[in-house]
Design an enzyme around this catalytic site. Structure first.
Site, PDB file in Angstrom:
ATOM      1  N   ASP A   1       0.851  -1.180   0.000  1.00 18.88           N
ATOM      2  CA  ASP A   1       0.000   0.000   0.000  1.00 18.88           C
ATOM      3  C   ASP A   1       0.897   1.243   0.000  1.00 18.88           C
ATOM      4  O   ASP A   1       2.093   1.153   0.298  1.00 18.88           O
ATOM      5  CB  ASP A   1      -0.870  -0.064   1.261  1.00 18.88           C
TER       6      ASP A   1
ATOM      7  N   ASP B   1      -0.380   5.073   1.015  1.00 17.91           N
ATOM      8  CA  ASP B   1      -0.676   6.043   2.068  1.00 17.91           C
ATOM      9  C   ASP B   1      -0.565   5.427   3.458  1.00 17.91           C
ATOM     10  O   ASP B   1      -1.185   4.406   3.758  1.00 17.91           O
ATOM     11  CB  ASP B   1      -2.083   6.612   1.879  1.00 17.91           C
TER      12      ASP B   1
END
Length: 276
Positions: free
Chosen positions: A75, A77
């Site tokens: 991922d 963020d």
């Protein structure tokens, strides 16, 4: 099993306490921040001792090495980077608090991700595209250990994928900066230099993240146990479920429960210590 214990400052008393609790046959130093407890066994007090001493702990099969893996999916963020990009973009509209509340609820799994994304992006309508540049150049920072982790993964010949419920403006720049092999994210719609408050194309949600992982895994001819996935929120749960080894980095409770490894104190490069 072996137990890898690591932290920015490993207290020797805490380390020896964990070794005694788990019945480890030896303590091997991996580096000054990481130690391997050989032949350890599960014990209910390990988590509490490590939490008090600010230590991360992970069970690792003996002999497992980084080269045993072929794919790493992460991922963006709050995992690879230190911010939620959409929250910082919203700050340009004076709406950070409102958007951040929706973001946090989505990451905890309390509301549907696609619904949350649609609501948040709509609030960005009218913002100049230059705001994205300002966020990238002035607010976005890599989380600790990100660059060292990527160097280690590439040295081991591991295919790397950045997949995000965020935006392509940021993933494409990080792909070039860190050398990811692939990057997938949502495309913000821009008309005449301004955000329209909509995204173009299918939304990259949790299911899409898992689909990108599966596609890469199948294309590379790998087994699930040859895949590492890392994330921090509920939207990452589907892809961690698809991976043989899941890493929860500074994660929400819903993801921590499902992960094989929780990194709360060391940087992302703590992953390298597990398979050294």
């Amino acid at each position: 099993m072996n137990l890898v214990v690591q932290g920015d400052d490993v207290d020797s008393v805490a380390l020896k306490t964990v070794a005694k609790l788990t019945g480890a046959s030896a303590i091997e130093q991996i580096n000054p921040q990481a130690f391997r407890l050989v032949g350890a066994h599960e014990h209910g007090e390990v988590e509490a001792v490590c939490a008090t001493a600010a230590l991360d702990w992970t069970w690792v099969e003996p002999g497992r090495r980084l080269a045993d893996f072929g794919l790493f999916v992460t991922d963006m963020d709050s995992t690879l980077i230190n911010i939620e990009c959409i929250d910082e973009i919203a700050d340009m509209q004076g709406l950070k608090a409102e958007v951040a509340t929706i973001t946090e609820a989505a990451m905890r799994g309390e509301i549907d991700f696609t619904e949350s994304l649609t609501r948040r992006v709509s609030l960005l309508a009218g913002l100049p595209e230059s705001a994205l540049t300002e966020v990238y150049e002035q607010r976005l920072q890599l989380n600790p250990g990100a660059e060292r982790l990527m160097r280690g993964l590439k040295s081991a010949g591991i295919h790397t994928v950045l997949v995000s419920g965020g935006f392509t403006y940021f993933t494409e720049r990080l792909k070039a900066r860190l050398g990811f092999d692939e990057a997938h994210a949502n495309q913000l719609e821009v008309v005449e230099g301004k955000l329209t408050g909509r995204v173009s194309g299918p939304v990259v949600d949790g299911a899409a993240k898992a689909a990108h992982l599966r596609a890469a895994r199948e294309r590379l001819g790998l087994r699930p146990d040859q895949v590492i996935a890392a994330g921090d929120g509920a939207n990452d749960l589907p892809m961690l479920t698809e991976a043989g080894f899941g890493v929860a980095f500074r994660a929400k409770p819903v993801l921590r429960k499902a992960a094989d490894c929780r990194l709360d104190h060391v940087g992302l490069d703590g992953l390298l210590n597990l398979f050294a």
